[in-house]
Design a protein around this motif. Structure first.
Motif, PDB file in Angstrom:
ATOM      1  N   VAL A   6       1.306  -0.915  -0.117  1.00 45.58           N
ATOM      2  CA  VAL A   6      -0.293   0.064   0.136  1.00 45.58           C
ATOM      3  C   VAL A   6       0.373   1.270   0.270  1.00 45.58           C
ATOM      4  O   VAL A   6       1.646   1.500   1.137  1.00 45.58           O
ATOM      5  N   THR A   7       0.549   2.152  -1.179  1.00 44.11           N
ATOM      6  CA  THR A   7       1.298   3.202  -0.866  1.00 44.11           C
ATOM      7  C   THR A   7       0.385   4.338  -1.169  1.00 44.11           C
ATOM      8  O   THR A   7      -0.073   4.612  -1.474  1.00 44.11           O
ATOM      9  N   LEU A   8       1.010   4.968  -0.079  1.00 43.37           N
ATOM     10  CA  LEU A   8       0.367   6.358   0.304  1.00 43.37           C
ATOM     11  C   LEU A   8       0.434   7.589  -0.590  1.00 43.37           C
ATOM     12  O   LEU A   8       2.137   8.036  -0.147  1.00 43.37           O
ATOM     13  N   ILE A   9       0.386   8.185  -1.045  1.00 47.41           N
ATOM     14  CA  ILE A   9       1.278   9.801  -1.974  1.00 47.41           C
ATOM     15  C   ILE A   9       0.334  10.822  -1.527  1.00 47.41           C
ATOM     16  O   ILE A   9      -0.711  11.448  -2.113  1.00 47.41           O
ATOM     17  N   ASN A  10       1.289  11.338  -0.635  1.00 47.01           N
ATOM     18  CA  ASN A  10       0.523  12.850  -0.241  1.00 47.01           C
ATOM     19  C   ASN A  10       0.283  13.622  -1.284  1.00 47.01           C
ATOM     20  O   ASN A  10       0.657  14.077  -2.515  1.00 47.01           O
ATOM     21  N   ASP A  11      -0.385  14.942  -1.419  1.00 43.35           N
ATOM     22  CA  ASP A  11      -0.159  16.314  -2.691  1.00 43.35           C
ATOM     23  C   ASP A  11       0.892  16.680  -2.703  1.00 43.35           C
ATOM     24  O   ASP A  11       1.294  17.247  -3.745  1.00 43.35           O
ATOM     25  N   ASN A  16       4.545   7.334   1.521  1.00 41.85           N
ATOM     26  CA  ASN A  16       4.448   6.443   2.499  1.00 41.85           C
ATOM     27  C   ASN A  16       4.144   4.471   2.391  1.00 41.85           C
ATOM     28  O   ASN A  16       2.901   4.424   1.688  1.00 41.85           O
ATOM     29  N   GLN A  17       4.981   4.153   2.168  1.00 42.04           N
ATOM     30  CA  GLN A  17       4.949   2.926   2.116  1.00 42.04           C
ATOM     31  C   GLN A  17       4.553   1.626   3.280  1.00 42.04           C
ATOM     32  O   GLN A  17       5.720   1.830   4.324  1.00 42.04           O
ATOM     33  N   GLN A  18       3.672   0.952   3.137  1.00 32.89           N
ATOM     34  CA  GLN A  18       3.067  -0.104   3.806  1.00 32.89           C
ATOM     35  C   GLN A  18       2.870  -1.449   3.540  1.00 32.89           C
ATOM     36  O   GLN A  18       2.829  -1.412   2.382  1.00 32.89           O
ATOM     37  N   SER A  19       3.527  -2.938   3.836  1.00 36.24           N
ATOM     38  CA  SER A  19       3.352  -4.186   3.074  1.00 36.24           C
ATOM     39  C   SER A  19       2.217  -4.837   4.053  1.00 36.24           C
ATOM     40  O   SER A  19       3.096  -5.129   5.506  1.00 36.24           O
ATOM     41  N   PHE A  20       2.303  -5.954   3.680  1.00 40.73           N
ATOM     42  CA  PHE A  20       0.337  -6.432   4.190  1.00 40.73           C
ATOM     43  C   PHE A  20       1.056  -7.548   3.493  1.00 40.73           C
ATOM     44  O   PHE A  20       1.390  -8.154   1.669  1.00 40.73           O
ATOM     45  N   GLU A  21       1.655  -9.028   4.648  1.00 40.13           N
ATOM     46  CA  GLU A  21       1.426 -10.184   3.762  1.00 40.13           C
ATOM     47  C   GLU A  21      -0.178 -11.204   4.217  1.00 40.13           C
ATOM     48  O   GLU A  21      -0.311 -11.190   5.520  1.00 40.13           O
TER      49      GLU A  21
END
Length: 74
Positions: A6-11, A16-21
């Motif tokens: 999951v990648t959150l890209i701000n304005d 900010n990336q998070q990996s979930f298995e």
């Protein structure tokens, strides 16, 4: 095990990336459904928390700007 990134890209373009298995028996439909539900229950609150934190930081920064500009007028 497969992972979801999951990648959150701000304005401002910061990321900010998070990996979930995905955990569980992914060879059957019930296992896949359970893994996806677990992902949603684990990942979405974390993403929501990040978004709320960023919104709060923006609101505080805006409030500081407003207070600063108000004191200049006095």
């Amino acid at each position: 095990m497969p992972k979801i990134l999951v990648t959150l890209i701000n304005d401002d373009g910061s990321q900010n990336q998070q990996s979930f298995e995905l955990v569980g028996d992914l060879d059957c439909l019930d296992g896949i459904d359970e893994a996806v539900e677990n992902f949603k229950n684990d990942a979405l609150p974390k993403v929501e928390q990040q978004l709320l934190q960023q919104a709060q930081e923006r609101a505080v920064a805006q409030e500081k700007k407003t207070l600063h500009s108000d004191t200049k007028r006095l």
